[in-house]
Design a protein around this motif. Structure first.
Motif, PDB file in Angstrom:
ATOM      1  N   VAL A 235      -2.847  -1.537   9.202  1.00 41.20           N
ATOM      2  CA  VAL A 235      -1.481  -1.042   8.585  1.00 41.20           C
ATOM      3  C   VAL A 235      -0.782  -0.465   9.945  1.00 41.20           C
ATOM      4  O   VAL A 235      -1.282   0.573  10.693  1.00 41.20           O
ATOM      5  CB  VAL A 235      -1.707   0.114   7.630  1.00 41.20           C
ATOM      6  N   ASP A 236       0.275  -0.616  10.128  1.00 43.90           N
ATOM      7  CA  ASP A 236       1.419   0.159  11.188  1.00 43.90           C
ATOM      8  C   ASP A 236       2.123   1.229  10.312  1.00 43.90           C
ATOM      9  O   ASP A 236       2.733   0.829   9.117  1.00 43.90           O
ATOM     10  CB  ASP A 236       2.173  -0.913  11.837  1.00 43.90           C
TER      11      ASP A 236
ATOM     12  N   THR B  40      10.384   7.232  11.099  1.00 44.62           N
ATOM     13  CA  THR B  40      11.820   6.878  11.060  1.00 44.62           C
ATOM     14  C   THR B  40      12.792   8.064  10.853  1.00 44.62           C
ATOM     15  O   THR B  40      13.993   7.980  10.815  1.00 44.62           O
ATOM     16  CB  THR B  40      12.198   5.684  10.200  1.00 44.62           C
TER      17      THR B  40
ATOM     18  N   GLU C  76       7.773   4.379   7.521  1.00 45.19           N
ATOM     19  CA  GLU C  76       7.535   3.238   6.907  1.00 45.19           C
ATOM     20  C   GLU C  76       6.008   2.637   7.064  1.00 45.19           C
ATOM     21  O   GLU C  76       5.516   3.014   8.208  1.00 45.19           O
ATOM     22  CB  GLU C  76       8.410   1.953   7.768  1.00 45.19           C
TER      23      GLU C  76
ATOM     24  N   ARG D  41       3.949  -0.601   7.407  1.00 47.62           N
ATOM     25  CA  ARG D  41       4.170  -2.025   7.473  1.00 47.62           C
ATOM     26  C   ARG D  41       2.759  -2.785   7.788  1.00 47.62           C
ATOM     27  O   ARG D  41       1.899  -2.192   8.181  1.00 47.62           O
ATOM     28  CB  ARG D  41       4.736  -2.207   8.756  1.00 47.62           C
ATOM     29  N   VAL D  42       2.733  -3.768   6.905  1.00 40.78           N
ATOM     30  CA  VAL D  42       1.639  -4.793   7.175  1.00 40.78           C
ATOM     31  C   VAL D  42       2.192  -6.070   7.367  1.00 40.78           C
ATOM     32  O   VAL D  42       3.152  -6.567   6.622  1.00 40.78           O
ATOM     33  CB  VAL D  42       0.907  -4.865   5.728  1.00 40.78           C
ATOM     34  N   VAL D  43       1.745  -6.758   8.055  1.00 45.69           N
ATOM     35  CA  VAL D  43       2.290  -7.942   8.684  1.00 45.69           C
ATOM     36  C   VAL D  43       2.432  -9.175   7.522  1.00 45.69           C
ATOM     37  O   VAL D  43       1.571  -9.298   6.687  1.00 45.69           O
ATOM     38  CB  VAL D  43       1.551  -8.639   9.752  1.00 45.69           C
TER      39      VAL D  43
ATOM     40  N   LYS E 211       4.435  -8.704   4.821  1.00 48.50           N
ATOM     41  CA  LYS E 211       4.431  -8.106   3.332  1.00 48.50           C
ATOM     42  C   LYS E 211       5.931  -6.888   3.592  1.00 48.50           C
ATOM     43  O   LYS E 211       6.151  -6.596   4.374  1.00 48.50           O
ATOM     44  CB  LYS E 211       3.362  -7.121   3.125  1.00 48.50           C
ATOM     45  N   PRO E 212       6.248  -6.786   2.342  1.00 47.51           N
ATOM     46  CA  PRO E 212       7.427  -5.898   2.337  1.00 47.51           C
ATOM     47  C   PRO E 212       6.969  -4.608   2.892  1.00 47.51           C
ATOM     48  O   PRO E 212       5.789  -4.178   2.852  1.00 47.51           O
ATOM     49  CB  PRO E 212       7.727  -5.824   0.878  1.00 47.51           C
ATOM     50  N   VAL E 213       7.857  -3.887   3.535  1.00 47.86           N
ATOM     51  CA  VAL E 213       7.824  -2.552   4.195  1.00 47.86           C
ATOM     52  C   VAL E 213       7.705  -1.591   2.936  1.00 47.86           C
ATOM     53  O   VAL E 213       8.477  -1.717   1.875  1.00 47.86           O
ATOM     54  CB  VAL E 213       8.871  -2.199   5.134  1.00 47.86           C
TER      55      VAL E 213
END
Length: 159
Positions: free
Chosen positions: A8-9, A13, A31, A33-35, A37-39
């Motif tokens: 998970v990134d 922000t 945010e 983020r998972v490659v 997938k929606p943020v």
């Protein structure tokens, strides 16, 4: 019987131009983020200067416990001949904040309401919650009680 790897990134922000120069100078916006997938738009709880329109980590923890239980429950229902036609949960987490600002969850209660197709399977459907709880990876990983108070219904009957 394997090891699973999750990535998970997390990207902050909430820099409004002054960074963290002062407690009120930055937003808690971030945010998840998972490659592919929606943020997920995150923030802190509004009690901690967060944006109430974004998910906070406490909500996501409670959601993870609820999702894990449901997914195991649906699996167990399918392999035990219970046809679930609706599943809803109103999960409630309790967190205690300490004087120094730290805190911890003291419990989460799952309140699944399950509708089954066949009234003859209500007892089995009700009993499967214990097994789902035992199988849930997330519930097994936390250091506070995860309780469940399920209701099973079918064709107008409640149990």
């Amino acid at each position: 019987m394997g090891t699973h790897h999750y990535e998970v990134d997390l990207v902050w922000t909430g820099n409004t131009g002054r960074g963290t120069a002062g407690y009120r100078d930055f937003e808690r916006a971030h945010e998840v983020r998972v490659v592919g997938k929606p943020v997920i738009l995150g923030s802190s709880d509004p009690s901690f200067r967060g944006d109430r329109s974004r998910y906070n980590p406490e909500e996501l923890l409670v959601a993870s416990l609820s999702q894990c239980h449901m997914l195991w429950y649906l699996h167990l229902a399918s392999v035990n001949g219970v046809v679930v036609i609706d599943y809803r949960d109103h999960a409630i987490g309790l967190m205690t904040e300490h004087a120094d600002g730290s805190g911890r969850f003291t419990e989460v209660t799952l309140n699944p309401r399950v509708t089954v197709a066949d009234p003859q399977t209500e007892d089995t459907a009700q009993a499967l919650h214990e097994k789902a709880h035992a199988m849930c990876f997330i519930a097994a990983s936390v250091n506070f009680p995860v309780r469940h108070d399920p209701v099973t219904v079918s064709t107008g009957r409640v149990r």
